[in-house]
Every structure is written in structure tokens, then in C-alpha cells.
Design a protein around this motif. Structure first.
Motif, PDB file in Angstrom:
ATOM      1  N   ASN A   3       0.827  -1.196   0.000  1.00 51.93           N
ATOM      2  CA  ASN A   3       0.000   0.000   0.000  1.00 51.93           C
ATOM      3  C   ASN A   3       0.869   1.257   0.000  1.00 51.93           C
ATOM      4  O   ASN A   3       0.557   2.226  -0.689  1.00 51.93           O
ATOM      5  CB  ASN A   3      -0.950  -0.009   1.200  1.00 51.93           C
ATOM      6  CG  ASN A   3      -2.000   1.050   1.091  1.00 51.93           C
ATOM      7  OD1 ASN A   3      -2.546   1.266   0.024  1.00 51.93           O
ATOM      8  ND2 ASN A   3      -2.273   1.721   2.187  1.00 51.93           N
ATOM      9  N   SER A   6       2.243   1.702  -3.424  1.00 52.64           N
ATOM     10  CA  SER A   6       1.181   2.198  -4.302  1.00 52.64           C
ATOM     11  C   SER A   6       0.939   3.692  -4.078  1.00 52.64           C
ATOM     12  O   SER A   6       0.735   4.435  -5.045  1.00 52.64           O
ATOM     13  CB  SER A   6      -0.095   1.412  -4.065  1.00 52.64           C
ATOM     14  OG  SER A   6      -1.138   1.902  -4.856  1.00 52.64           O
ATOM     15  N   ILE A   7       0.968   4.127  -2.830  1.00 47.86           N
ATOM     16  CA  ILE A   7       0.792   5.551  -2.548  1.00 47.86           C
ATOM     17  C   ILE A   7       1.958   6.361  -3.107  1.00 47.86           C
ATOM     18  O   ILE A   7       1.760   7.445  -3.671  1.00 47.86           O
ATOM     19  CB  ILE A   7       0.613   5.774  -1.037  1.00 47.86           C
ATOM     20  CG1 ILE A   7      -0.737   5.234  -0.580  1.00 47.86           C
ATOM     21  CG2 ILE A   7       0.740   7.254  -0.674  1.00 47.86           C
ATOM     22  CD1 ILE A   7      -0.950   5.236   0.911  1.00 47.86           C
ATOM     23  N   GLY A  39       0.362   1.603 -10.441  1.00 42.45           N
ATOM     24  CA  GLY A  39       0.113   1.883  -9.031  1.00 42.45           C
ATOM     25  C   GLY A  39      -1.176   1.269  -8.535  1.00 42.45           C
ATOM     26  O   GLY A  39      -1.251   0.761  -7.414  1.00 42.45           O
ATOM     27  N   ALA A  40      -2.213   1.294  -9.356  1.00 43.94           N
ATOM     28  CA  ALA A  40      -3.486   0.681  -8.976  1.00 43.94           C
ATOM     29  C   ALA A  40      -3.344  -0.841  -8.878  1.00 43.94           C
ATOM     30  O   ALA A  40      -3.946  -1.471  -7.999  1.00 43.94           O
ATOM     31  CB  ALA A  40      -4.577   1.050  -9.974  1.00 43.94           C
ATOM     32  N   GLY A  43      -1.571  -1.535  -5.687  1.00 42.70           N
ATOM     33  CA  GLY A  43      -2.504  -1.295  -4.593  1.00 42.70           C
ATOM     34  C   GLY A  43      -3.555  -2.384  -4.469  1.00 42.70           C
ATOM     35  O   GLY A  43      -4.036  -2.669  -3.374  1.00 42.70           O
ATOM     36  N   SER A  46      -2.377  -5.230  -2.228  1.00 44.91           N
ATOM     37  CA  SER A  46      -2.240  -5.003  -0.789  1.00 44.91           C
ATOM     38  C   SER A  46      -3.569  -5.244  -0.083  1.00 44.91           C
ATOM     39  O   SER A  46      -4.626  -5.326  -0.706  1.00 44.91           O
ATOM     40  CB  SER A  46      -1.753  -3.579  -0.523  1.00 44.91           C
ATOM     41  OG  SER A  46      -2.759  -2.643  -0.773  1.00 44.91           O
ATOM     42  N   SER A  48      -4.882  -3.127   2.049  1.00 44.25           N
ATOM     43  CA  SER A  48      -5.549  -1.843   2.267  1.00 44.25           C
ATOM     44  C   SER A  48      -5.959  -1.249   0.924  1.00 44.25           C
ATOM     45  O   SER A  48      -5.409  -1.609  -0.120  1.00 44.25           O
ATOM     46  CB  SER A  48      -4.599  -0.903   3.007  1.00 44.25           C
ATOM     47  OG  SER A  48      -5.264   0.249   3.399  1.00 44.25           O
ATOM     48  N   ASN A  49      -6.916  -0.328   0.949  1.00 44.61           N
ATOM     49  CA  ASN A  49      -7.453   0.220  -0.304  1.00 44.61           C
ATOM     50  C   ASN A  49      -6.986   1.635  -0.615  1.00 44.61           C
ATOM     51  O   ASN A  49      -7.323   2.160  -1.664  1.00 44.61           O
ATOM     52  CB  ASN A  49      -8.987   0.228  -0.248  1.00 44.61           C
ATOM     53  CG  ASN A  49      -9.547  -1.162  -0.241  1.00 44.61           C
ATOM     54  OD1 ASN A  49      -8.921  -2.090  -0.715  1.00 44.61           O
ATOM     55  ND2 ASN A  49     -10.734  -1.314   0.308  1.00 44.61           N
ATOM     56  N   GLY A  51      -4.031   3.219  -1.406  1.00 46.98           N
ATOM     57  CA  GLY A  51      -3.198   3.443  -2.581  1.00 46.98           C
ATOM     58  C   GLY A  51      -3.926   3.132  -3.871  1.00 46.98           C
ATOM     59  O   GLY A  51      -3.792   3.843  -4.865  1.00 46.98           O
ATOM     60  N   ARG A  52      -4.708   2.059  -3.857  1.00 47.57           N
ATOM     61  CA  ARG A  52      -5.476   1.699  -5.051  1.00 47.57           C
ATOM     62  C   ARG A  52      -6.485   2.784  -5.397  1.00 47.57           C
ATOM     63  O   ARG A  52      -6.586   3.203  -6.546  1.00 47.57           O
ATOM     64  CB  ARG A  52      -6.195   0.375  -4.831  1.00 47.57           C
ATOM     65  CG  ARG A  52      -6.934  -0.088  -6.075  1.00 47.57           C
ATOM     66  CD  ARG A  52      -7.940  -1.134  -5.762  1.00 47.57           C
ATOM     67  NE  ARG A  52      -8.967  -0.536  -4.901  1.00 47.57           N
ATOM     68  CZ  ARG A  52      -9.870  -1.231  -4.245  1.00 47.57           C
ATOM     69  NH1 ARG A  52      -9.868  -2.525  -4.314  1.00 47.57           N
ATOM     70  NH2 ARG A  52     -10.770  -0.632  -3.503  1.00 47.57           N
ATOM     71  N   ASN A  55      -4.823   5.942  -6.884  1.00 47.21           N
ATOM     72  CA  ASN A  55      -4.426   5.769  -8.280  1.00 47.21           C
ATOM     73  C   ASN A  55      -5.620   5.713  -9.219  1.00 47.21           C
ATOM     74  O   ASN A  55      -5.554   6.237 -10.333  1.00 47.21           O
ATOM     75  CB  ASN A  55      -3.563   4.515  -8.423  1.00 47.21           C
ATOM     76  CG  ASN A  55      -2.160   4.748  -7.918  1.00 47.21           C
ATOM     77  OD1 ASN A  55      -1.445   5.575  -8.444  1.00 47.21           O
ATOM     78  ND2 ASN A  55      -1.787   4.029  -6.889  1.00 47.21           N
TER      79      ASN A  55
END
Length: 73
Positions: A3, A6-7, A39-40, A43, A46, A48-49, A51-52, A55
Motif C-alpha cells: 500500500n 502504491s501511494i 500503481g493501482a 494497490g 495489498s 488496504s485500499n 493506494g489503489r 491511483n
């Protein structure tokens, strides 16, 4: 951990996307959107949501900018 990655990818996408909002630099959206897709995808792996979701929102914003500029018909 994924995550956070991804962030970080989302923040890079946001920084490059803000440059792409400048006149005559709309072609950069063609480079920014695939970075957001990566990035999505990271994310999505991971638990957690955050970062997804970041993106996905950036992809939508920059795709709309690309459509308004005539890059996607």
C-alpha cells in the motif's frame, strides 16, 4: 508495504500529472496514465485500499483531461 509503494507511485503520478495540465504538455497524460495503472495494480495486491483508490482517482482525472484535450476521441 504494498500500500505504501502504491501511494508513492500515486504521488509520482500526481506530480507528473500536474505538469501535464500545463498547456502544450497534454501528451504527458499518455505517460502518466500507465504509471497510475501500475500503481493501482500494486494497490490491488495489498490488504488496504488507500493506494489503489488514489491511483484510480488519478487515472480518471487524467483520462478526462486527455479526452478534453482531444487525445482520446
Amino acid at each position: 508495504m504494498l500500500n505504501i509503494v502504491s501511494i508513492l507511485i500515486g504521488l509520482v503520478t500526481l506530480a507528473l500529472g500536474l505538469v501535464a495540465f500545463m498547456p502544450l504538455l497534454g501528451w504527458m497524460n499518455w505517460l502518466v496514465i500507465p504509471i497510475g495503472i501500475v500503481g493501482a495494480a500494486v494497490g490491488a495486491l495489498s490488504s488496504s485500499n488507500g493506494g489503489r483508490n488514489l491511483n484510480i482517482v488519478l487515472i480518471i482525472i487524467f483520462a478526462l483531461r486527455l479526452m478534453l484535450g482531444g487525445g482520446i476521441i
